[in-house]
Design an enzyme around this catalytic site. Sequence first.
Site, PDB file in Angstrom:
ATOM      1  N   TYR A  51     -25.258 -19.734   8.631  1.00 46.23           N
ATOM      2  CA  TYR A  51     -26.642 -19.908   9.048  1.00 46.23           C
ATOM      3  C   TYR A  51     -27.453 -19.280   7.457  1.00 46.23           C
ATOM      4  O   TYR A  51     -26.878 -19.262   6.454  1.00 46.23           O
ATOM      5  CB  TYR A  51     -27.181 -19.522   9.809  1.00 46.23           C
ATOM      6  CG  TYR A  51     -26.799 -17.294  10.127  1.00 46.23           C
ATOM      7  CD1 TYR A  51     -26.444 -17.098   9.411  1.00 46.23           C
ATOM      8  CD2 TYR A  51     -28.259 -17.542   9.760  1.00 46.23           C
ATOM      9  CE1 TYR A  51     -25.578 -15.246   9.626  1.00 46.23           C
ATOM     10  CE2 TYR A  51     -28.616 -15.606   9.709  1.00 46.23           C
ATOM     11  CZ  TYR A  51     -27.367 -14.756   9.182  1.00 46.23           C
ATOM     12  OH  TYR A  51     -27.460 -13.447   9.614  1.00 46.23           O
ATOM     13  N   ARG A 118     -12.619 -27.820  23.542  1.00 43.90           N
ATOM     14  CA  ARG A 118     -12.142 -26.227  23.028  1.00 43.90           C
ATOM     15  C   ARG A 118     -10.423 -26.134  22.555  1.00 43.90           C
ATOM     16  O   ARG A 118      -9.908 -26.133  23.315  1.00 43.90           O
ATOM     17  CB  ARG A 118     -12.154 -25.334  24.333  1.00 43.90           C
ATOM     18  CG  ARG A 118     -12.224 -23.239  23.880  1.00 43.90           C
ATOM     19  CD  ARG A 118     -12.721 -22.717  25.062  1.00 43.90           C
ATOM     20  NE  ARG A 118     -12.925 -21.556  24.396  1.00 43.90           N
ATOM     21  CZ  ARG A 118     -11.908 -20.529  24.044  1.00 43.90           C
ATOM     22  NH1 ARG A 118     -10.385 -21.794  24.184  1.00 43.90           N
ATOM     23  NH2 ARG A 118     -11.651 -19.606  23.904  1.00 43.90           N
ATOM     24  N   LYS A 165     -21.668 -16.136   5.638  1.00 42.94           N
ATOM     25  CA  LYS A 165     -22.989 -15.741   6.139  1.00 42.94           C
ATOM     26  C   LYS A 165     -22.219 -16.523   7.819  1.00 42.94           C
ATOM     27  O   LYS A 165     -23.081 -17.611   8.032  1.00 42.94           O
ATOM     28  CB  LYS A 165     -23.924 -16.005   5.530  1.00 42.94           C
ATOM     29  CG  LYS A 165     -25.715 -15.806   5.908  1.00 42.94           C
ATOM     30  CD  LYS A 165     -26.720 -15.722   5.532  1.00 42.94           C
ATOM     31  CE  LYS A 165     -28.014 -15.173   6.283  1.00 42.94           C
ATOM     32  NZ  LYS A 165     -28.156 -14.245   6.323  1.00 42.94           N
ATOM     33  N   GLU A 197     -23.340  -2.023   3.467  1.00 45.93           N
ATOM     34  CA  GLU A 197     -24.093  -2.178   3.657  1.00 45.93           C
ATOM     35  C   GLU A 197     -24.715  -2.444   4.741  1.00 45.93           C
ATOM     36  O   GLU A 197     -24.053  -1.766   5.981  1.00 45.93           O
ATOM     37  CB  GLU A 197     -24.602  -4.015   3.572  1.00 45.93           C
ATOM     38  CG  GLU A 197     -23.514  -5.157   4.381  1.00 45.93           C
ATOM     39  CD  GLU A 197     -23.433  -6.468   4.022  1.00 45.93           C
ATOM     40  OE1 GLU A 197     -24.726  -6.785   3.149  1.00 45.93           O
ATOM     41  OE2 GLU A 197     -22.528  -6.968   4.832  1.00 45.93           O
TER      42      GLU A 197
HETATM   43  C1  LIG Z   1     -25.111  -8.576   6.279  1.00 41.91           C
HETATM   44  C2  LIG Z   1     -26.027  -8.712   6.016  1.00 41.91           C
HETATM   45  N1  LIG Z   1     -26.279  -8.184   4.454  1.00 41.91           N
HETATM   46  C3  LIG Z   1     -27.367  -8.797   3.598  1.00 41.91           C
HETATM   47  C4  LIG Z   1     -28.152  -9.657   3.472  1.00 41.91           C
HETATM   48  C5  LIG Z   1     -29.269  -9.142   2.505  1.00 41.91           C
HETATM   49  O1  LIG Z   1     -29.628 -10.710   1.970  1.00 41.91           O
HETATM   50  P1  LIG Z   1     -30.859 -11.618   1.331  1.00 41.91           P
HETATM   51  O2  LIG Z   1     -31.031 -10.385   0.504  1.00 41.91           O
HETATM   52  O3  LIG Z   1     -30.519 -12.540   1.584  1.00 41.91           O
HETATM   53  O4  LIG Z   1     -31.616 -11.757   2.568  1.00 41.91           O
HETATM   54  C6  LIG Z   1     -28.155  -9.530   4.745  1.00 41.91           C
HETATM   55  C7  LIG Z   1     -29.681 -10.531   5.620  1.00 41.91           C
HETATM   56  O5  LIG Z   1     -30.137 -11.454   6.315  1.00 41.91           O
HETATM   57  C8  LIG Z   1     -27.486  -9.379   6.284  1.00 41.91           C
HETATM   58  O6  LIG Z   1     -26.990 -10.505   7.874  1.00 41.91           O
END
Ligand SMILES: Cc1ncc(COP(=O)(O)O)c(C=O)c1O
Length: 307
Positions: A51, A118, A165, A197
Amino acid sequence: MHTSQLDSNALNTLESKDHEPTVYLNGAFLPLSEAKVPVLDRGFIFGDGIYEVVPVYARRLFRWPEHLARLKRSLAKIRIDNPYSDSQWLALIESLIQQHPWSEQFVYLHITRGVAKRDHAFPKASKPTVFAMTSALQAVPQHVRREGVAAITLDDQRWLHCDIKSISLLGNVLARQAAVDADAAECIQFRDGQMTEGSSSNIWLVRHGEVLGAPVDHRILEGIRVGLMETLCHGCGIGFRNAAISREELFQADELLLTSATKEVLAITKVDHKPVGEGKPGPVYHRLYEAYQAAIAANGANPQAIR
Ligand SMILES: Cc1ncc(COP(=O)(O)O)c(C=O)c1O
């Protein structure tokens, strides 16, 4: 009438009519309640998809080329063929933005490997499912900007492809819930003693006037604001560095910040119930927040910024 006033009036009218948002699903625009995906979609069954979240200011996409590049990287890493050309992506997103009254929005894009019997292995033939929606981007409330937010530290229990992502967000969901359970807005995760993070944000430490971020590798998502922070720091004459950051260093920080598409840059003023620095948003936060707002204003002022 000021545009933002127009937008809020339009929103009130729509809300009073119980208007439903329009979403995009596999080539069609339709009301949210009519958008349906078969239960055998691999996104539903396996979380097999990726996403993107893209902010929109004054009806213009902010940092779209960077978001599109990350979307393509995520697709390539999980071996889903990009279903659309760059101009098709832009056309569908711009159409979605124009169909909604808000001046500030955030667009959500979601692509899965599609519908198949599946089985864990990739199906021989399947057509990606493409879903997109937009929502009003709510500014962070003024009192939160003034006070900053609380965070907790947590062991990072996610997988080792956090650079993708992925829509498989269970690790992030559990991490965020741990923060909420502790009356905090976000968590700051550590893997093997090093900061990674947040659950949905990148984390920054400020020490002696310099901004430090985690190394950009498979252990974190490279937020679009990671590159932007570096640019803003350079523009403000603030030092910027990626480095391994320990828990001890985190607790000695002068300031802590988080960044994300929806929160922009925000001060973390408490960690594990202890004040960070002086316990209020600091000077580096204030300069970077101003610089971020200037970047948004420049995006609106420059028609070339939307590509
Ligand atoms: C795990 C994670 N890290 C960092 C970010 C920050 O990314 P961005 O600056 O592209 O929103 C997000 C944003 O949803 C995230 O889900």
